[in-house]
Design a protein around this motif. Structure first.
Motif, short mmCIF file in Angstrom:
data_model
loop_
_atom_site.label_atom_id
_atom_site.label_comp_id
_atom_site.label_asym_id
_atom_site.label_seq_id
_atom_site.Cartn_x
_atom_site.Cartn_y
_atom_site.Cartn_z
N LYS A 1 4.00 14.49 -4.15
CA LYS A 1 5.07 13.73 -4.78
C LYS A 1 4.99 12.30 -4.29
O LYS A 1 4.90 12.04 -3.10
CB LYS A 1 6.44 14.31 -4.44
CG LYS A 1 6.70 15.66 -5.06
CD LYS A 1 8.10 16.13 -4.74
CE LYS A 1 8.33 17.49 -5.38
NZ LYS A 1 9.69 17.97 -5.11
N GLY A 2 5.02 11.38 -5.22
CA GLY A 2 5.02 9.97 -4.90
C GLY A 2 6.22 9.28 -5.52
O GLY A 2 7.09 9.92 -6.13
N TRP B 1 3.69 10.81 -0.84
CA TRP B 1 4.90 10.64 -0.05
C TRP B 1 5.39 11.98 0.48
O TRP B 1 5.96 12.06 1.54
CB TRP B 1 5.98 9.97 -0.89
CG TRP B 1 5.85 8.49 -0.90
CD1 TRP B 1 4.79 7.76 -1.35
CD2 TRP B 1 6.79 7.54 -0.43
NE1 TRP B 1 5.01 6.43 -1.20
CE2 TRP B 1 6.25 6.26 -0.63
CE3 TRP B 1 8.04 7.64 0.14
CZ2 TRP B 1 6.91 5.11 -0.28
CZ3 TRP B 1 8.71 6.48 0.48
CH2 TRP B 1 8.14 5.23 0.27
N GLN B 2 5.21 13.03 -0.30
CA GLN B 2 5.54 14.38 0.17
C GLN B 2 4.41 15.30 -0.28
O GLN B 2 4.02 15.30 -1.44
CB GLN B 2 6.87 14.85 -0.40
CG GLN B 2 7.25 16.22 0.11
CD GLN B 2 8.50 16.77 -0.55
OE1 GLN B 2 8.80 16.41 -1.67
NE2 GLN B 2 9.20 17.62 0.15
N ILE B 3 3.90 16.07 0.66
CA ILE B 3 2.78 16.98 0.37
C ILE B 3 3.23 18.39 0.72
O ILE B 3 3.77 18.63 1.79
CB ILE B 3 1.53 16.61 1.19
CG1 ILE B 3 1.11 15.17 0.88
CG2 ILE B 3 0.40 17.58 0.92
CD1 ILE B 3 0.02 14.66 1.78
N SER B 4 3.01 19.31 -0.20
CA SER B 4 3.28 20.71 0.07
C SER B 4 2.18 21.54 -0.58
O SER B 4 1.46 21.07 -1.45
CB SER B 4 4.66 21.12 -0.45
OG SER B 4 4.75 20.87 -1.83
N ALA C 1 13.94 1.69 -5.41
CA ALA C 1 14.68 0.42 -5.34
C ALA C 1 14.49 -0.26 -3.99
O ALA C 1 14.29 -1.48 -3.93
CB ALA C 1 16.17 0.68 -5.60
N LEU C 2 14.52 0.52 -2.90
CA LEU C 2 14.35 -0.08 -1.58
C LEU C 2 12.95 -0.65 -1.39
O LEU C 2 12.79 -1.73 -0.82
CB LEU C 2 14.65 0.96 -0.49
CG LEU C 2 16.12 1.32 -0.32
CD1 LEU C 2 16.26 2.50 0.64
CD2 LEU C 2 16.90 0.13 0.20
N MET C 3 11.94 0.05 -1.86
CA MET C 3 10.57 -0.46 -1.73
C MET C 3 10.38 -1.72 -2.57
O MET C 3 9.79 -2.69 -2.11
CB MET C 3 9.55 0.61 -2.14
CG MET C 3 9.40 1.72 -1.15
SD MET C 3 8.87 1.21 0.48
CE MET C 3 7.17 0.82 0.20
N ALA D 1 0.82 -1.21 0.00
CA ALA D 1 0.00 0.00 0.00
C ALA D 1 0.86 1.26 0.00
O ALA D 1 0.55 2.23 -0.70
CB ALA D 1 -0.93 -0.01 1.21
N CYS D 2 1.96 1.25 0.74
CA CYS D 2 2.85 2.43 0.78
C CYS D 2 3.52 2.67 -0.56
O CYS D 2 3.79 3.81 -0.93
CB CYS D 2 3.90 2.26 1.86
SG CYS D 2 3.25 2.40 3.51
N THR D 3 3.81 1.61 -1.28
CA THR D 3 4.44 1.77 -2.59
C THR D 3 3.46 2.39 -3.58
O THR D 3 3.84 3.21 -4.42
CB THR D 3 4.92 0.41 -3.12
OG1 THR D 3 5.83 -0.14 -2.16
CG2 THR D 3 5.65 0.56 -4.44
N ALA D 4 2.20 2.05 -3.47
CA ALA D 4 1.21 2.54 -4.42
C ALA D 4 0.70 3.94 -4.10
O ALA D 4 0.19 4.62 -4.99
CB ALA D 4 0.03 1.57 -4.47
N ILE D 5 0.85 4.38 -2.87
CA ILE D 5 0.29 5.67 -2.48
C ILE D 5 1.03 6.81 -3.16
O ILE D 5 2.23 6.73 -3.44
CB ILE D 5 0.31 5.82 -0.94
CG1 ILE D 5 -0.64 6.89 -0.49
CG2 ILE D 5 1.71 6.12 -0.44
CD1 ILE D 5 -0.89 6.89 1.00
#
Length: 150
Positions: free
Chosen positions: A50-51, A32-35, A84-86, A25-29
């Motif tokens: 930004k995702g 990741w950064q909201i401004s 890559a880590l995800m 779920a975290c990979t698809a969301i």
């Protein structure tokens, strides 16, 4: 085979499966950064998200502009590392769950040797720890503000 041992194995496997669904779920969301940015009036306010796979900007008027990352190699290293880590964590977790089913006592894959099953379970634990460490490293990078430097 004891019923209590079987129950614990099934409980552990279901917990590992639920623990793997979280990174999926975290990979698809996409958040990741909201401004946000407010112009001269509230009418021109924008929210920028930004995702891992795309950026998009949502305006208060309902307009949305999306930018999909087409080529991974053209992205900066600060974007390639989280991807890559995800993906490494997801692949390791999936393969580990496949191998874990072979090490469970309720599954009969080949011979029912307790020593081999114990070795398989030990290997599964080590690989699960590696998958978790890749997520932990990613959260450290995000916590230090090293992802998407402003």
């Amino acid at each position: 085979m004891e019923v209590a041992n079987l129950g614990l194995q099934l409980l552990n496997f279901s917990m590992a499966l639920l623990g793997w669904v979280g990174p999926v779920a975290c990979t698809a969301i996409l958040q990741w950064q909201i401004s946000s940015c407010v112009g001269n009036s509230i009418i021109t306010a924008q929210a920028m998200y930004k995702g891992l796979w795309m950026n998009y900007i949502m305006q208060t008027m309902g307009l949305m502009s999306c930018e999909i990352y087409d080529l991974v190699l053209t992205l900066p290293a600060a974007m390639q590392a989280p991807q890559a880590l995800m993906m490494a964590s997801l692949v390791l977790g999936f393969l580990t769950m496949c191998v874990a089913t072979m090490g469970m006592e309720c599954m009969c894959c080949g011979e029912s040797d307790k020593v081999k099953n114990a070795r398989i379970v030990d290997m599964v634990g080590v690989i699960f720890i590696m998958a978790g460490m890749s997520l932990f490293l990613l959260s450290l990078l995000a916590g230090q503000g090293l992802l998407w430097p402003s």
